[in-house]
Enzyme design. Structure first.
Site, PDB file in Angstrom:
ATOM      1  N   TYR A 138      30.258  37.394  33.912  1.00  0.00           N
ATOM      2  CA  TYR A 138      31.480  37.883  33.279  1.00  0.00           C
ATOM      3  C   TYR A 138      31.208  38.321  31.848  1.00  0.00           C
ATOM      4  O   TYR A 138      31.676  39.382  31.405  1.00  0.00           O
ATOM      5  CB  TYR A 138      32.537  36.773  33.310  1.00  0.00           C
ATOM      6  CG  TYR A 138      33.888  37.169  32.773  1.00  0.00           C
ATOM      7  CD1 TYR A 138      34.760  37.948  33.530  1.00  0.00           C
ATOM      8  CD2 TYR A 138      34.318  36.739  31.518  1.00  0.00           C
ATOM      9  CE1 TYR A 138      36.014  38.305  33.051  1.00  0.00           C
ATOM     10  CE2 TYR A 138      35.578  37.088  31.028  1.00  0.00           C
ATOM     11  CZ  TYR A 138      36.412  37.867  31.799  1.00  0.00           C
ATOM     12  OH  TYR A 138      37.651  38.213  31.319  1.00  0.00           O
TER      13      TYR A 138
ATOM     14  N   SER B 260      37.019  41.080  26.495  1.00  0.00           N
ATOM     15  CA  SER B 260      37.239  39.631  26.452  1.00  0.00           C
ATOM     16  C   SER B 260      36.522  39.074  25.240  1.00  0.00           C
ATOM     17  O   SER B 260      35.601  39.705  24.702  1.00  0.00           O
ATOM     18  CB  SER B 260      36.690  38.972  27.725  1.00  0.00           C
ATOM     19  OG  SER B 260      36.665  37.555  27.590  1.00  0.00           O
TER      20      SER B 260
ATOM     21  N   LYS C 154      31.760  42.169  30.548  1.00  0.00           N
ATOM     22  CA  LYS C 154      32.709  42.489  29.483  1.00  0.00           C
ATOM     23  C   LYS C 154      31.997  43.075  28.261  1.00  0.00           C
ATOM     24  O   LYS C 154      32.563  43.919  27.555  1.00  0.00           O
ATOM     25  CB  LYS C 154      33.519  41.247  29.111  1.00  0.00           C
ATOM     26  CG  LYS C 154      34.508  40.832  30.189  1.00  0.00           C
ATOM     27  CD  LYS C 154      35.510  41.945  30.486  1.00  0.00           C
ATOM     28  CE  LYS C 154      36.593  41.499  31.460  1.00  0.00           C
ATOM     29  NZ  LYS C 154      37.592  42.567  31.705  1.00  0.00           N
TER      30      LYS C 154
ATOM     31  N   ALA D 179      28.407  39.381  30.553  1.00  0.00           N
ATOM     32  CA  ALA D 179      27.622  40.613  30.569  1.00  0.00           C
ATOM     33  C   ALA D 179      28.488  41.812  30.936  1.00  0.00           C
ATOM     34  O   ALA D 179      28.387  42.896  30.339  1.00  0.00           O
ATOM     35  CB  ALA D 179      26.454  40.480  31.540  1.00  0.00           C
TER      36      ALA D 179
ATOM     37  N   ILE E 192      44.327  33.555  28.058  1.00  0.00           N
ATOM     38  CA  ILE E 192      45.722  33.950  28.214  1.00  0.00           C
ATOM     39  C   ILE E 192      46.281  33.326  29.493  1.00  0.00           C
ATOM     40  O   ILE E 192      45.565  33.181  30.492  1.00  0.00           O
ATOM     41  CB  ILE E 192      45.845  35.484  28.278  1.00  0.00           C
ATOM     42  CG1 ILE E 192      45.147  36.124  27.070  1.00  0.00           C
ATOM     43  CG2 ILE E 192      47.310  35.904  28.343  1.00  0.00           C
ATOM     44  CD1 ILE E 192      45.683  35.701  25.731  1.00  0.00           C
TER      45      ILE E 192
END
Length: 267
Positions: A156, A143, A160, A158, A189
């Site tokens: 999130y 991401s 990714k 961390a 997206i």
């Protein structure tokens, strides 16, 4: 462009919708036999039925937090197709958001379990099959958050970042075996995950979803040069390239599909 992967077998997780489903469709169009893995039932069946119109496809229900489920999924795919050549891990969750000081251990562990450890389990399960044949492609979805911090999405971010580092490590470990590992980093997206985020934002701000998207772009993603949400198909196109013979000299790369959202020139 001939991707040169007709007849290959691909396992795609998070495949009942969004980026996973778009990737499965594109690979099926290229003649790849696809196994779609997700937790759902009806949505997974619908995705499989769609793909069967253009090629070979099966659906496998599995909880990626369970190694037993992943092993069972592998056995089902191998029983059906005999081999796995491609692994694309699109499964993930946003996880807990908000003030760091109000985020619990359980919040962190849930996000890490799904977004990082599922990738670890999947790769440990499927890479040995690719090493046996001397050819494989692994694409892990990271991401923009992996390299660009957002203080209200720390678990999130961390997780990714961990996936990004993990993919790079794997690429070094197995390239000589013919297994090429890369990652793709999308940003904002149009998927069910961001749909839910925008619906919550719309409710909180007292506007409609379009208004929520516009304010999010303005306030939270000011560097996203294209000023819109990306399409799942736009991410799938990059993933499909990395799964192909055309990417035979691409190893350990992280491809951004983010509309310019990451402000730096680094990873």
């Amino acid at each position: 462009m001939d991707f040169g992967i007709k007849g290959k077998v691909a396992v795609i997780t998070g495949a009942d919708s969004g980026i996973g489903r778009a990737t499965a469709k594109l690979l099926a169009d290229e003649g790849v036999k696809v196994a779609l893995i997700d937790k759902t039932d009806e949505k997974l069946d619908a995705a499989v039925n769609e793909l069967k119109k253009v090629g070979e496809a099966i659906g496998v229900q599995a909880d990626l937090r369970s190694l037993d489920d992943i092993e069972a999924a592998k056995n089902k795919v191998v029983d059906q197709y005999g081999q796995v050549d491609i692994l694309v891990n699109c499964a993930g969750i946003t996880g807990a958001t908000g003030d760091f000081l109000e985020t619990s251990d359980d919040d962190w562990l849930e996000t890490l379990e799904v977004d990082l450890m599922a990738a670890v389990r999947l790769c440990r399960t499927f890479i040995p099959l690719m090493r046996e044949t001397g050819w494989g492609r692994v694409v892990l979805i990271t991401s923009e958050d992996a390299v660009q911090p957002y203080t209200d999405e720390m678990p999130y971010c961390a997780a990714k970042a961990g996936v990004l580092n993990f993919a790079k490590n794997l690429s070094k470990a197995y390239a000589e075996d013919g297994v090429l590992v890369n990652s793709v980093a999308p940003a904002f997206i149009a998927t069910p995950m961001t749909d839910a985020m925008m619906e919550q934002r719309a409710e909180k701000t007292g506007t409609d979803v379009d208004g929520a998207i516009a304010s999010f772009l303005d306030q939270k993603r000011p560097h996203l040069a294209l000023k819109r949400r990306g399409k799942a198909q736009e991410v799938a196109a990059v993933i499909a390239f990395l799964c192909s013979q055309q990417s035979s000299f691409v190893v350990g790369a992280n491809y951004r599909v983010d509309g310019g959202s990451v402000a730096s020139i680094g990873l």
